[in-house]
Design an enzyme around this catalytic site. Structure first.
Site, short mmCIF file in Angstrom:
data_model
loop_
_atom_site.label_atom_id
_atom_site.label_comp_id
_atom_site.label_asym_id
_atom_site.label_seq_id
_atom_site.Cartn_x
_atom_site.Cartn_y
_atom_site.Cartn_z
CE LYS A 73 -3.77 -2.53 1.96
NZ LYS A 73 -4.66 -3.06 3.60
CD GLN B 211 -3.23 -4.22 6.84
OE1 GLN B 211 -3.56 -3.08 5.59
NE2 GLN B 211 -4.13 -5.06 5.79
CG ASP C 53 -8.78 1.21 5.43
OD1 ASP C 53 -8.69 0.34 4.59
OD2 ASP C 53 -8.76 1.22 6.72
N1 GUN Z 1 -7.20 -5.77 7.14
C1 GUN Z 1 -8.16 -6.56 5.73
N2 GUN Z 1 -7.71 -5.44 5.08
C2 GUN Z 1 -8.19 -4.12 5.29
C3 GUN Z 1 -8.42 -3.48 4.68
O1 GUN Z 1 -8.68 -3.13 3.76
N3 GUN Z 1 -8.19 -2.18 5.42
C4 GUN Z 1 -7.42 -2.45 6.66
N4 GUN Z 1 -6.63 -1.09 7.24
N5 GUN Z 1 -7.03 -3.38 7.12
C5 GUN Z 1 -7.07 -4.86 6.08
#
Ligand code: GUN
Length: 285
Positions: free
Chosen positions: A53, A97, A120
């Site tokens: 990311k 995350q 998110d």
């Molecule tokens: N863990 C699994 N998918 C995601 C996501 O799209 N965002 C975040 N912050 N954590 C995740």
């Protein structure tokens, strides 16, 4: 023959468009969109996702900040990191995350992120706005799935859409988005009595269960649009989705592969979300 919904190609195009948007915002308003990614601990999958990311943000011209915190980080320490990022004018999008270590209350952390910096779309304010059908930060995976369907001119209006999984990250926001697009939505989950009864009715099936190859061809109808969010590792180390690909593809009108389907769309959509947050911070959009 099923159309393959190629997320890699689509994601490339989105990333190119985002990079162009980043350049325009820099030139027009002097704003460099910034994404802060926070990871606590060393979960191998999370380490890979967060690195990808941050790299993707950098590659399209954004400022990327990757904050790696040790497994022993306390809730108070993580709240302080989030507060500092909320106050940092260089940062337009914050992503913590998930999952977080057990000692940390995930809901409290997500709620501490400013809704206007919520990359998110997990903050309760944004969840509420989405549920009301109002403009909001939208979770990346379901938003990416809609982009992929749009790209292939698959209109979900009036479709029987069956979503497998009720997580806050995928299942619930997927159902809200499909409802807003006028699909008739059913959510199935671990307590659903007769899964195959529901999956056989689906014009659009979105599976986010994390159960390797659980959905077979005999559980779907001819002409289904099959979207696989699952990324499961087989014993031999190779990846597979929630769908038994060959047998479902044999009946489907369209299907996403694993890997190369939904996965790449999630990161591309995140970049789009951050660009939008930065545009809004500058009074645009
Ligand atoms: N863990 C699994 N998918 C995601 C996501 O799209 N965002 C975040 N912050 N954590 C995740």
């Amino acid at each position: 023959m099923a159309t393959i919904l190629d997320g890699k190609e689509a994601a490339k195009d989105i990333r190119r468009t985002v990079a162009e948007g980043v350049a325009v915002l820099k030139n027009a308003a002097g704003i460099v969109p910034g994404l802060a990614v926070v990871i606590v601990g060393e979960d191998p999958a999370s380490v890979i996702y967060t690195r990808s990311k941050a790299r993707a943000a950098k590659k399209c011209g954004m400022l990327d900040i990757l904050r790696k915190l040790p497994e022993e980080t306390t809730e108070a320490e993580l709240l302080a990191v989030v507060a500092a990022l909320n106050d940092d004018d260089r940062v337009h999008g914050i992503l913590v995350q998930l999952p977080l270590p057990d000692a940390i209350d995930e809901e409290r952390i997500v709620a501490a992120i400013l809704p206007s910096k919520d990359a998110d779309g997990f903050h309760p304010v944004n969840v509420g706005l989405l549920s009301l059908g109002q403009p909001a930060s939208v979770p990346c995976t379901p938003r990416g799935i809609l982009s992929l369907l749009d790209r292939h001119e698959i209109d979900v209006t009036g479709m029987e859409a069956v979503v497998l999984g009720r997580s806050n990250i995928v299942g619930k926001p997927m159902a809200a988005l499909l409802t807003a697009r006028n699909a008739t939505v059913t959510i199935c989950h671990s307590r659903t009595k007769d899964l195959a009864f529901h999956t056989r009715r689906a014009d659009l099936l979105v599976s986010a269960m994390g159960r390797p190859e659980m959905i077979t061809g005999e559980m779907v109808r001819e002409g289904v649009v099959a979207v696989d969010v699952g990324i499961n590792r087989r014993e031999d180390g190779t990846l597979t989705g929630d769908l038994h690909y060959e047998s479902v593809a044999a009946k489907a009108m369209a299907i996403t592969p694993v890997p190369g389907g939904v996965g790449p769309m999630t990161i591309a959509t995140l970049l789009g979300n951050v660009l939008e947050l930065a545009q809004r911070s500058g009074g645009e959009g």
